[in-house]
Design a protein around this motif. Sequence first.
Motif, mmCIF file in Angstrom:
data_model
loop_
_atom_site.group_PDB
_atom_site.id
_atom_site.type_symbol
_atom_site.label_atom_id
_atom_site.label_comp_id
_atom_site.label_asym_id
_atom_site.label_seq_id
_atom_site.Cartn_x
_atom_site.Cartn_y
_atom_site.Cartn_z
ATOM 1 N N LYS A 86 0.868 -1.174 0.000
ATOM 2 C CA LYS A 86 0.000 0.000 0.000
ATOM 3 C C LYS A 86 0.908 1.229 0.000
ATOM 4 O O LYS A 86 1.828 1.325 0.811
ATOM 5 C CB LYS A 86 -0.890 0.010 1.243
ATOM 6 N N ILE A 87 0.652 2.156 -0.921
ATOM 7 C CA ILE A 87 1.439 3.391 -0.987
ATOM 8 C C ILE A 87 0.999 4.297 0.164
ATOM 9 O O ILE A 87 -0.186 4.612 0.292
ATOM 10 C CB ILE A 87 1.251 4.119 -2.336
ATOM 11 N N ASP A 91 5.182 10.170 -4.882
ATOM 12 C CA ASP A 91 4.704 10.805 -6.104
ATOM 13 C C ASP A 91 3.334 10.311 -6.561
ATOM 14 O O ASP A 91 2.537 11.096 -7.068
ATOM 15 C CB ASP A 91 5.738 10.607 -7.222
ATOM 16 N N LEU A 92 3.052 9.045 -6.396
ATOM 17 C CA LEU A 92 1.749 8.517 -6.852
ATOM 18 C C LEU A 92 0.571 9.162 -6.126
ATOM 19 O O LEU A 92 -0.511 9.308 -6.691
ATOM 20 C CB LEU A 92 1.696 6.993 -6.688
ATOM 21 N N LEU A 93 0.796 9.571 -4.887
ATOM 22 C CA LEU A 93 -0.309 10.171 -4.123
ATOM 23 C C LEU A 93 -0.567 11.625 -4.521
ATOM 24 O O LEU A 93 -1.493 12.256 -4.000
ATOM 25 C CB LEU A 93 -0.063 10.029 -2.622
ATOM 26 N N GLU A 94 0.212 12.146 -5.481
ATOM 27 C CA GLU A 94 -0.119 13.444 -6.068
ATOM 28 C C GLU A 94 -1.281 13.305 -7.052
ATOM 29 O O GLU A 94 -1.942 14.278 -7.393
ATOM 30 C CB GLU A 94 1.102 14.035 -6.779
ATOM 31 N N LEU A 95 -1.517 12.062 -7.518
ATOM 32 C CA LEU A 95 -2.580 11.793 -8.494
ATOM 33 C C LEU A 95 -3.700 10.912 -7.939
ATOM 34 O O LEU A 95 -4.833 10.986 -8.414
ATOM 35 C CB LEU A 95 -1.989 11.102 -9.727
ATOM 36 N N TYR A 96 -3.338 10.070 -6.984
ATOM 37 C CA TYR A 96 -4.291 9.075 -6.489
ATOM 38 C C TYR A 96 -4.497 9.220 -4.985
ATOM 39 O O TYR A 96 -3.544 9.429 -4.242
ATOM 40 C CB TYR A 96 -3.783 7.658 -6.804
ATOM 41 N N LYS A 97 -5.749 9.086 -4.582
ATOM 42 C CA LYS A 97 -6.079 9.135 -3.148
ATOM 43 C C LYS A 97 -5.580 7.876 -2.460
ATOM 44 O O LYS A 97 -5.043 7.925 -1.360
ATOM 45 C CB LYS A 97 -7.597 9.272 -2.986
ATOM 46 N N THR A 98 -5.754 6.729 -3.124
ATOM 47 C CA THR A 98 -5.239 5.456 -2.624
ATOM 48 C C THR A 98 -4.603 4.707 -3.785
ATOM 49 O O THR A 98 -5.019 4.856 -4.945
ATOM 50 C CB THR A 98 -6.341 4.564 -2.007
ATOM 51 N N PHE A 99 -3.602 3.894 -3.457
ATOM 52 C CA PHE A 99 -2.926 3.106 -4.488
ATOM 53 C C PHE A 99 -2.359 1.862 -3.831
ATOM 54 O O PHE A 99 -1.550 1.960 -2.908
ATOM 55 C CB PHE A 99 -1.794 3.919 -5.140
ATOM 56 N N GLU A 100 -2.821 0.701 -4.271
ATOM 57 C CA GLU A 100 -2.340 -0.576 -3.743
ATOM 58 C C GLU A 100 -1.850 -1.446 -4.890
ATOM 59 O O GLU A 100 -2.452 -1.476 -5.962
ATOM 60 C CB GLU A 100 -3.444 -1.290 -2.959
ATOM 61 N N THR A 117 -1.399 -6.472 -10.038
ATOM 62 C CA THR A 117 -2.727 -5.880 -9.915
ATOM 63 C C THR A 117 -2.591 -4.572 -9.150
ATOM 64 O O THR A 117 -1.965 -4.551 -8.081
ATOM 65 C CB THR A 117 -3.681 -6.817 -9.156
ATOM 66 N N VAL A 118 -3.131 -3.503 -9.684
ATOM 67 C CA VAL A 118 -3.173 -2.245 -8.942
ATOM 68 C C VAL A 118 -4.628 -1.832 -8.775
ATOM 69 O O VAL A 118 -5.433 -1.960 -9.694
ATOM 70 C CB VAL A 118 -2.352 -1.112 -9.611
ATOM 71 N N LEU A 123 -7.668 11.201 -7.580
ATOM 72 C CA LEU A 123 -8.035 12.428 -6.877
ATOM 73 C C LEU A 123 -9.075 13.233 -7.644
ATOM 74 O O LEU A 123 -9.860 13.971 -7.043
ATOM 75 C CB LEU A 123 -6.801 13.290 -6.612
ATOM 76 N N SER A 124 -9.093 13.091 -8.991
ATOM 77 C CA SER A 124 -10.080 13.795 -9.813
ATOM 78 C C SER A 124 -10.299 13.017 -11.106
ATOM 79 O O SER A 124 -9.473 12.174 -11.474
ATOM 80 C CB SER A 124 -9.595 15.213 -10.133
ATOM 81 N N PRO A 125 -11.377 13.312 -11.817
ATOM 82 C CA PRO A 125 -11.635 12.618 -13.083
ATOM 83 C C PRO A 125 -10.575 12.893 -14.153
ATOM 84 O O PRO A 125 -10.454 12.136 -15.108
ATOM 85 C CB PRO A 125 -12.995 13.167 -13.539
ATOM 86 N N ASN A 126 -9.809 13.965 -14.013
ATOM 87 C CA ASN A 126 -8.787 14.324 -14.998
ATOM 88 C C ASN A 126 -7.526 13.482 -14.879
ATOM 89 O O ASN A 126 -6.676 13.515 -15.766
ATOM 90 C CB ASN A 126 -8.407 15.803 -14.859
ATOM 91 N N VAL A 127 -7.374 12.745 -13.791
ATOM 92 C CA VAL A 127 -6.183 11.923 -13.569
ATOM 93 C C VAL A 127 -6.249 10.696 -14.489
ATOM 94 O O VAL A 127 -7.278 10.023 -14.553
ATOM 95 C CB VAL A 127 -6.087 11.487 -12.086
ATOM 96 N N PRO A 128 -5.150 10.413 -15.185
ATOM 97 C CA PRO A 128 -5.159 9.237 -16.076
ATOM 98 C C PRO A 128 -5.131 7.928 -15.279
ATOM 99 O O PRO A 128 -4.667 7.894 -14.140
ATOM 100 C CB PRO A 128 -3.871 9.392 -16.886
#
Length: 151
Positions: A86-87, A91-100, A117-118, A123-128
Amino acid sequence: MTLIGKRVVQIKIKSEGDVFHELWKANPHKIPEASPTSIQKCQAHEGEAGTVGSILFWNYIHDDKECVAKTLIHDIDEEKKSVSFKILEGDLLELYKTFEIKVHVDTDGSDNLVTWTVEYEKLSPNVPDPDTLMDFYTKLTKDIETHHLKN
């Protein structure tokens, strides 16, 4: 547009699946040796690698950018040969609220399959979606395979 997502990539490897699993579970500090262009450093921040609850600090290159991540080893399943991270920071948390991230190895004789598997929440709909990360994990897996086949 949904903010929660999941991506999966599977890579066949010729090297031993048990060795691959053991590397991620108990020896992640050796990964930079196998893939120096992807992972520059992995060091224990708290606890001991190979134990649930330990925290690792990673330096890596993603999309030609130097990045960092602090991860918690969330789960280790010996029977399924999987390790989940779990992050916590980076840097990933600049784009994602959660990342596993989960790396899982299926072994069947000489046939071995690595599955990444991720699961994430943007954080927003604009995040790829993290498709370039799936390419990163594929390259990392191939680098590790090549390293192990040479040794």
